[in-house]
Write a protein that holds these residues in place. Structure first.
Motif, mmCIF file in Angstrom:
data_model
loop_
_atom_site.group_PDB
_atom_site.id
_atom_site.type_symbol
_atom_site.label_atom_id
_atom_site.label_comp_id
_atom_site.label_asym_id
_atom_site.label_seq_id
_atom_site.Cartn_x
_atom_site.Cartn_y
_atom_site.Cartn_z
ATOM 1 N N VAL A 1 0.865 -1.177 0.000
ATOM 2 C CA VAL A 1 0.000 0.000 0.000
ATOM 3 C C VAL A 1 0.909 1.236 0.000
ATOM 4 O O VAL A 1 1.636 1.470 0.973
ATOM 5 C CB VAL A 1 -0.932 0.018 1.225
ATOM 6 N N PRO A 2 0.935 2.026 -1.071
ATOM 7 C CA PRO A 2 1.918 3.111 -1.195
ATOM 8 C C PRO A 2 1.938 4.091 -0.021
ATOM 9 O O PRO A 2 3.016 4.484 0.432
ATOM 10 C CB PRO A 2 1.504 3.805 -2.499
ATOM 11 N N GLU A 3 0.770 4.493 0.480
ATOM 12 C CA GLU A 3 0.751 5.471 1.572
ATOM 13 C C GLU A 3 1.348 4.885 2.850
ATOM 14 O O GLU A 3 2.107 5.564 3.569
ATOM 15 C CB GLU A 3 -0.687 5.940 1.816
ATOM 16 N N ILE A 4 1.020 3.642 3.151
ATOM 17 C CA ILE A 4 1.599 2.984 4.320
ATOM 18 C C ILE A 4 3.114 2.885 4.160
ATOM 19 O O ILE A 4 3.879 3.136 5.103
ATOM 20 C CB ILE A 4 0.974 1.592 4.519
ATOM 21 N N ALA A 5 3.547 2.527 2.954
ATOM 22 C CA ALA A 5 4.983 2.391 2.699
ATOM 23 C C ALA A 5 5.711 3.713 2.910
ATOM 24 O O ALA A 5 6.760 3.763 3.567
ATOM 25 C CB ALA A 5 5.213 1.884 1.282
ATOM 26 N N ALA A 6 5.176 4.799 2.363
ATOM 27 C CA ALA A 6 5.849 6.096 2.470
ATOM 28 C C ALA A 6 5.975 6.544 3.922
ATOM 29 O O ALA A 6 7.030 7.034 4.348
ATOM 30 C CB ALA A 6 5.087 7.139 1.652
ATOM 31 N N ARG A 7 4.910 6.368 4.684
ATOM 32 C CA ARG A 7 4.957 6.769 6.099
ATOM 33 C C ARG A 7 5.968 5.935 6.882
ATOM 34 O O ARG A 7 6.663 6.435 7.771
ATOM 35 C CB ARG A 7 3.567 6.658 6.719
ATOM 36 N N ALA A 8 6.048 4.642 6.559
ATOM 37 C CA ALA A 8 7.007 3.778 7.237
ATOM 38 C C ALA A 8 8.443 4.190 6.918
ATOM 39 O O ALA A 8 9.323 4.130 7.787
ATOM 40 C CB ALA A 8 6.762 2.323 6.845
ATOM 41 N N HIS A 9 8.701 4.600 5.670
ATOM 42 C CA HIS A 9 10.038 5.080 5.304
ATOM 43 C C HIS A 9 10.413 6.312 6.124
ATOM 44 O O HIS A 9 11.556 6.431 6.587
ATOM 45 C CB HIS A 9 10.096 5.424 3.813
ATOM 46 N N VAL A 10 9.473 7.225 6.300
ATOM 47 C CA VAL A 10 9.734 8.445 7.080
ATOM 48 C C VAL A 10 10.170 8.081 8.497
ATOM 49 O O VAL A 10 11.114 8.658 9.046
ATOM 50 C CB VAL A 10 8.487 9.345 7.112
ATOM 51 N N GLU A 11 9.501 7.108 9.083
ATOM 52 C CA GLU A 11 9.799 6.726 10.464
ATOM 53 C C GLU A 11 11.115 5.953 10.584
ATOM 54 O O GLU A 11 11.837 6.086 11.579
ATOM 55 C CB GLU A 11 8.660 5.878 11.024
ATOM 56 N N ALA A 12 11.439 5.167 9.577
ATOM 57 C CA ALA A 12 12.543 4.215 9.726
ATOM 58 C C ALA A 12 13.895 4.727 9.239
ATOM 59 O O ALA A 12 14.935 4.296 9.761
ATOM 60 C CB ALA A 12 12.205 2.925 8.975
ATOM 61 N N LEU A 13 13.920 5.629 8.256
ATOM 62 C CA LEU A 13 15.171 5.902 7.560
ATOM 63 C C LEU A 13 16.238 6.544 8.443
ATOM 64 O O LEU A 13 17.393 6.086 8.463
ATOM 65 C CB LEU A 13 14.914 6.769 6.323
ATOM 66 N N ALA A 14 15.900 7.591 9.178
ATOM 67 C CA ALA A 14 16.918 8.272 9.992
ATOM 68 C C ALA A 14 17.544 7.334 11.030
ATOM 69 O O ALA A 14 18.786 7.300 11.157
ATOM 70 C CB ALA A 14 16.320 9.513 10.664
ATOM 71 N N PRO A 15 16.750 6.567 11.783
ATOM 72 C CA PRO A 15 17.375 5.621 12.722
ATOM 73 C C PRO A 15 18.271 4.588 12.036
ATOM 74 O O PRO A 15 19.298 4.183 12.593
ATOM 75 C CB PRO A 15 16.174 4.948 13.399
ATOM 76 N N LEU A 16 17.890 4.154 10.834
ATOM 77 C CA LEU A 16 18.719 3.185 10.119
ATOM 78 C C LEU A 16 20.061 3.794 9.715
ATOM 79 O O LEU A 16 21.102 3.133 9.788
ATOM 80 C CB LEU A 16 17.986 2.685 8.877
ATOM 81 N N ILE A 17 20.040 5.048 9.277
ATOM 82 C CA ILE A 17 21.290 5.730 8.918
ATOM 83 C C ILE A 17 22.196 5.833 10.132
ATOM 84 O O ILE A 17 23.399 5.535 10.073
ATOM 85 C CB ILE A 17 20.996 7.121 8.333
ATOM 86 N N GLU A 18 21.621 6.247 11.255
ATOM 87 C CA GLU A 18 22.399 6.356 12.493
ATOM 88 C C GLU A 18 22.982 5.008 12.898
ATOM 89 O O GLU A 18 24.154 4.912 13.310
ATOM 90 C CB GLU A 18 21.525 6.917 13.605
ATOM 91 N N ALA A 19 22.189 3.946 12.769
ATOM 92 C CA ALA A 19 22.648 2.612 13.153
ATOM 93 C C ALA A 19 23.758 2.128 12.223
ATOM 94 O O ALA A 19 24.748 1.523 12.679
ATOM 95 C CB ALA A 19 21.477 1.632 13.139
ATOM 96 N N ALA A 20 23.620 2.373 10.924
ATOM 97 C CA ALA A 20 24.648 1.949 9.975
ATOM 98 C C ALA A 20 25.968 2.677 10.245
ATOM 99 O O ALA A 20 27.047 2.058 10.217
ATOM 100 C CB ALA A 20 24.178 2.202 8.544
#
Length: 344
Positions: free
Chosen positions: A44-63
């Motif tokens: 579902v595109p809208e669900i996907a986009a919102r999940a990216h907003v929540e997840a991306l910054a923490p993933l960058i920090e973790a990497a």
């Protein structure tokens, strides 16, 4: 040592990776959205986009933490700029732009398909250009002559459904769950691939392209007939796809000269039966066969970082005005295939 930060957010995986220009993966973090989309049987595109907003910054920090690096120590920022679900693509690209601007580092806007196309060179540094690539994913099914970063000739494409799309729809028709590709492969492992008479669209024809819509419809009719076990339908469908992929690929191998290898990439390339059939095809033509490890076949940020490394080394960088693109062909000058529409 040049270090590239790669960001991926084009569909339903959010990922960040740090890769060197020599191909060493320093860190990779990925968040999947399977559970969020499972109730709907697809992304579902809208669900996907919102999940990216929540997840991306923490993933960058973790990497960065995994690699023991700060953002200032990164040399290049590479972000997927398309093709894909535009909301998700925008999340990753805008983040990449912001980071590049904040630390004054070059930005490389990566075509997601080029990430797949170059990923075999990350897995096998001995692989040299040019090679024949079968790119098989949920949204694309193409044969490409790969001569270098940004240098592709599209030899064939699907005129309707992509192979991965056919896997997903078959899984839904058979009630096998989501994600569809692995579900069909599991069911097929205990089925008879000769049990159900299914078509092989365009096999043996002069036309170079792929077609899977008719095969999908035949699966629906077989399921509705009640005559066949689910596992037999899955196995027969998978074999039909294999026959189509092998026939179309062999057609190109018969005419293409000077290639170094037969290469497969994309999410569908994780299917073990497809890999085995293509490996046998390469052997018949005395060519090396190269396929990335399974985790590099599905969407990930390491391939985006590596594509960024290859493009950066070739002097292909972007400014901060580069747009996000829902459609972005690797070979924009390719002849339009009948019926293919925007998938060409």
């Amino acid at each position: 040592m040049t270090i590239i930060l790669g960001l991926e957010s084009s569909c339903d995986e959010t990922a960040a990776a740090l890769v060197t220009a020599e191909g060493k993966i320093l860190a990779h973090r990925l968040a999947t959205q399977e559970e969020a989309h499972r109730p709907y049987g697809g992304v579902v595109p809208e669900i996907a986009a919102r999940a990216h907003v929540e997840a991306l910054a923490p993933l960058i920090e973790a990497a960065l933490a995994d690699a023991g690096l700060t953002l200032e120590q990164v040399d290049v920022i590479a972000a997927t700029a398309g093709p894909g679900l535009i909301g998700g693509v925008m999340v990753g690209l805008v983040t990449g732009k912001a980071l590049a601007h904040a630390v004054n580092k070059p930005l490389v806007a990566v075509n997601h398909l080029e990430g797949h196309a170059l990923s075999p060179r990350l897995a096998d540094p001995a692989l040299q250009f040019p090679y024949l690539l079968l790119l098989v994913s949920g949204g694309h099914c193409q044969l490409l002559h790969v001569r270098g970063p940004g240098d592709y000739s599209r030899l064939a494409t699907t005129i309707d459904d992509a192979s991965g799309e056919a896997f997903d729809k078959t899984a839904k028709l058979l009630g096998l769950g989501y994600p569809g590709g692995p579900a069909v492969e599991r069911a097929a492992s205990s089925g008879n691939p000769q049990a159900v008479p299914l078509p092989r669209p365009l096999v043996g024809t002069a036309e170079p392209h792929f077609s899977f819509a008719g095969l999908k419809s035949a699966v629906m009719r077989a399921a509705q007939s009640g005559q066949y076990a689910t596992e037999d339908i899955a196995a027969s469908f998978q074999q039909a796809v294999i026959d189509c992929l092998v026939d179309r690929t062999e057609k190109q191998l018969a005419t293409l000269e000077g290639i170094t290898a037969l290469v497969v990439a994309g999410g569908v390339a994780a299917n073990q039966s497809i890999r085995a059939a293509l490996q046998a095809l390469a052997a018949r033509h005395d060519l090396p066969f190269v396929a990335p490890p399974l985790w590099l076949c599905t969407d990930n940020a390491a391939m985006i970082a590596w594509a960024g490394a290859e493009r950066h080394a070739a002097g292909l960088v972007d400014d901060l005005t580069v747009p996000a693109r829902p459609r972005w062909p690797l070979d924009p000058d390719a002849e339009k295939a009948r019926g293919a529409g925007v998938k060409a």
